[in-house]
Design an enzyme around this catalytic site. Structure first.
Site, mmCIF file in Angstrom:
data_model
loop_
_atom_site.group_PDB
_atom_site.id
_atom_site.type_symbol
_atom_site.label_atom_id
_atom_site.label_comp_id
_atom_site.label_asym_id
_atom_site.label_seq_id
_atom_site.Cartn_x
_atom_site.Cartn_y
_atom_site.Cartn_z
ATOM 1 N N HIS A 73 -28.692 -12.688 4.403
ATOM 2 C CA HIS A 73 -27.234 -12.745 4.292
ATOM 3 C C HIS A 73 -26.587 -12.323 5.614
ATOM 4 O O HIS A 73 -25.639 -12.931 6.084
ATOM 5 C CB HIS A 73 -26.733 -11.823 3.173
ATOM 6 C CG HIS A 73 -26.885 -12.393 1.811
ATOM 7 N ND1 HIS A 73 -28.061 -12.320 1.103
ATOM 8 C CD2 HIS A 73 -26.002 -13.040 1.024
ATOM 9 C CE1 HIS A 73 -27.890 -12.902 -0.067
ATOM 10 N NE2 HIS A 73 -26.650 -13.355 -0.147
ATOM 11 N N ARG A 106 -24.489 -5.414 2.144
ATOM 12 C CA ARG A 106 -25.852 -5.524 1.614
ATOM 13 C C ARG A 106 -26.517 -4.150 1.539
ATOM 14 O O ARG A 106 -27.299 -3.878 0.632
ATOM 15 C CB ARG A 106 -26.683 -6.472 2.470
ATOM 16 C CG ARG A 106 -26.090 -7.864 2.635
ATOM 17 C CD ARG A 106 -25.900 -8.579 1.327
ATOM 18 N NE ARG A 106 -27.197 -8.934 0.769
ATOM 19 C CZ ARG A 106 -27.389 -9.364 -0.459
ATOM 20 N NH1 ARG A 106 -26.376 -9.510 -1.272
ATOM 21 N NH2 ARG A 106 -28.584 -9.649 -0.893
#
Length: 150
Positions: A73, A106
């Site tokens: 990501h 994250r």
């Protein structure tokens, strides 16, 4: 792309910016592929697996996903941010802030360690620099800038 709209002050949709959307997708895919060997080699457990603690979204947790390092990501978000800075340099600080926050989210959610996102930012930066050495990419970047200034 939409995630960066506020930072740029324009609604970044594929319909309004098709060349930019296509180029961002290509950059993210290219840079993401550069970390696959590291993901396989290190096969690092994610924090929620290691500490046996749930994330805020337990449905997204995988008992068999050992691909924490480096963060995919983050590599995609940082690569997109770098491209957008090249297209919209006047909004560089705001764009980079969004790109940075993509990675930090994250860590906060427990899907990655800090070192996962730092390695991903480095990989994305190196991948973007490599792309800048290719004429085909520079031409695509120029087309993105033209599209953005219409």
């Amino acid at each position: 792309m939409l995630r960066f709209s506020g930072a740029i002050g324009k609604e970044l949709t594929p319909e309004r910016y098709p060349v930019l959307a296509n180029t961002i997708m290509g950059v993210m895919q290219d840079v993401r592929s550069s970390i696959q060997k590291a993901k396989k080699t290190y096969a690092r457990h994610r924090p929620y697996q290691h500490f046996n603690e749930h994330t805020p979204v337990p449905a997204d947790e995988s008992p068999t996903d050992f691909t924490s390092y480096p963060s995919g990501h983050t590599v995609r978000g940082w690569a997109a941010a770098m491209l957008l800075v090249a297209v919209f340099p006047d909004q560089a600080n705001a764009i980079l802030k969004v790109g940075y926050e993509i990675g930090q989210s994250r860590v906060i959610l427990g899907y990655h360690y800090q070192s996962d996102v730092e390695a991903a930012r480095l990989a994305a930066s190196a991948g973007f620099a490599r792309l800048c050495g290719e004429k085909k990419f520079r031409d695509a970047l120029e087309a993105c800038i033209e599209e953005a200034n219409k």
